[in-house]
Design an enzyme around this catalytic site. Structure first.
Site: not given
Length: 584
Positions: A320, A268
């Site tokens: 992230h 991610s």
């Protein structure tokens, strides 16, 4: 708004035969560069290629039976996207305009001749080459095509395949398919500060290719496939490979900076980096206004939702954010490169920018390695010696439970039973590390002491202790309380330091108060005798030692309570408390 939005409309082409209408539709699709998926005498099915201007809509063109040139047209999104931003309506509008343009450019004789040629061509048998081509096209547009590299789409399927292959090998080696254990993730290369920053630098790379269960992998690969189809067309295969690795490294470094004690894994961070690059292109590259608005809205919704969702416990939002920021910067560099006309100049700007970002990562990583907390090297030693693995497998807990015949709370039943004997530190004992991520409290304790799990607070609703250790009748309990207001914090601080008074109203002589400093932490130490049992029963007399530390910046108080039944145990307790560290 729907899971797969669609738009329906009617086209009216009176005076034309079905075949002539098909000719116009087919030539219009070629003009629009749509893919022809199926042709029948009653209609045709097109597919709009998946690119930055389209999410891959399917156009169904059906000629109504016994009608004078009336056609039903349906455009539907081929993937789940909830909102199509008018793409389906625009597809039908483009088809109508293209067909009208072609119709006006052809005479009736030319259109009739093409229709005759089409019928003749349509009804003839297919050659072997044509059959092979059709089969190849079916394979190319199948679900498996997303995982097979082809010209113009190389990096995305290869990176997806690597992630899936790594997960398959993990499962084959015995890792849990839905919820891998902490030990499995660490062995396979998850990012973990105490290991990554003390020698395992390679974890900043491997953490981007391992996943915490099948669902985690599925969600990440879906998001990766979506952005890969759009982005690789813009930046090419080489930049796609480099972007995945570079933004993955930066996401790992930012995660280590924000919370190095968190075990982090998954693609991610790299995926957010790719979305950051795409965001830079949407903001600064020459992209048509209508496409830019639609795609920018989709990207911002995706990024915003995932960042908000990432605030949940157990999700590494720092990775992230690190990936997104580094990707955005890298995207600006790529956009700047496209200002040059020559490909060599574009490539040079890209490579210089990539090296610059890698140097920033390298510099940041070296600083993190240089300033590791003192506990990290100790955890590294325990990892290399196998203590961590034994602890995570529960082997040390079992040994402690076997060596200590009872692990009940020493304050509960000392007066009604014989106190278990104290077990001194043996040659086979070692020291374990304890760390609480929420309060950043850490200490070490020897394995002759048993760690009590599942302990409850002193009263119902109270926070459970951070750590509880017992050895015979001796006990160590560490609690941390955080207060909402400064007033509550100051009131509890005053109560904690208030000593009981004797009958003359003076502080009791049984209570000794002193100030100590443990690893730079100023603490207040209170020592007093404690009788455990009813007043009319013999009970047990023990020594109680309480250390109070007040963390002003967090409005948090720590209490380290020690009950000493055996004098030998006090030496252990002093060693344990001397290892206490609380990071500000």
């Amino acid at each position: 708004m729907a899971l797969k939005p669609s738009y329906n409309d009617k086209l009216h082409l009176p005076g034309l035969s079905n075949t002539e209408i098909l000719i116009l539709a087919l030539e219009a699709s070629q003009k629009l560069e749509w893919n022809i998926r199926e042709v029948t005498p009653e209609g045709v099915r097109f597919e709009v290629p998946f690119n930055m201007y389209s999410h891959g809509e399917v156009i169904t063109f059906t000629i109504e039976k016994e009608s004078d040139g009336e056609v039903s047209v349906r455009s539907q999104s081929s993937s789940v996207q909830f909102v199509d931003y008018g793409k389906n309506r625009k597809n039908i509008q483009k088809l109508r305009e293209a067909m009208e343009e072609i119709r006006t450019s052809l005479t009736l004789e030319e259109l009739s001749r093409r229709a005759e040629d089409f019928e003749e061509e349509f009804n003839r048998p297919l050659t072997e080459e044509e059959k092979a081509y059709i089969e190849e096209e079916k394979k190319k547009n199948s679900f498996l095509s997303f995982f097979i590299p082809r010209k113009g789409f190389i990096a995305t399927p290869i990176l997806i395949d690597i992630n899936i292959l790594v997960f398959i090998v993990m499962i084959a080696s015995g890792v849990g398919i839905m919820s891998p254990s902490t030990l499995s993730l660490l062995k396979w290369g998850a990012d973990f500060g105490p290991l990554t920053l003390t020698g395992d630098w390679w974890r900043t790379v491997t953490c981007n290719f391992i996943h915490i269960g099948a669902f985690h992998l599925l969600m990440n690969m879906y998001a990766f496939m979506y952005v890969g189809l759009l982005l690789e067309e813009l930046i090419g295969g080489r930049r796609m490979f480099v972007s995945y690795l570079l933004t993955g490294l930066c996401s790992a470094a930012f995660s280590l900076y924000m919370h190095g004690e968190t075990i982090s894994a998954g693609a991610s961070g790299s995926i957010f980096g790719l979305y950051g690059i795409f965001l830079a292109f949407l903001l600064f590259h020459r992209i048509a206004k209508e496409q830019r608005k639609a795609l920018l809205t989709s990207i911002l919704i995706f990024v915003g939702y995932n960042l908000v969702y990432g605030m949940k416990a157990g999700i590494d939002n720092a990775a992230h954010i690190g990936g997104l920021l580094s990707g955005f910067v890298l995207g600006i560099i790529y956009v700047a490169g496209y200002k040059f006309e020559k490909p060599d100049a574009q490539r040079t700007v890209s490579i210089i920018g990539e090296l610059g970002i890698f140097c920033i990562f390298l510099f940041s990583f070296m600083i993190l390695c240089k300033n590791v907390p003192p506990l990290y090297p100790e955890i590294r030693n325990e990892w290399e010696s196998g203590i961590v693995e034994a602890y995570l497998n529960g082997e040390l807990e079992e040994e402690n439970e076997n060596s200590n015949h009872s692990t009940v709370n020493a304050t509960d039943n000392l007066s009604s039973r014989k106190v278990p004997a104290y077990t001194p530190v043996g040659n086979d004992d070692t020291w374990l590390s304890y760390y609480d991520a929420a309060t950043k409290f850490s200490c070490q304790y020897p394995t002759n002491w048993t760690k009590i799990t599942g302990a409850k607070g002193i009263i119902d609703g109270a926070e459970p202790p951070l750590l509880m250790l017992v050895n015979g009748g001796n006990q160590l309990t560490i609690t941390a309380l955080t207060y909402d207001t400064q007033k509550e914090f100051e009131h509890m601080k005053e109560l904690s330091l208030t000593l009981p008074r004797n009958t003359q109203g003076e502080p009791s002589e049984d209570y000794q108060l002193s100030n100590v400093n443990i690893n730079g932490l100023p603490m207040t130490k209170i020592t007093n005798p404690l009788h455990i049992g009813a007043p009319d029963e013999p009970g047990e007399d023990v020594k109680q030692i309480v250390l109070h530390y007040f963390q002003e910046s967090k409005k948090r108080s720590f209490a380290i309570v020690m009950l000493v039944y055996d004098e030998e145990a006090e030496t252990d307790l002093n060693a344990i408390t001397s290892s206490i560290q609380i990071t500000q």
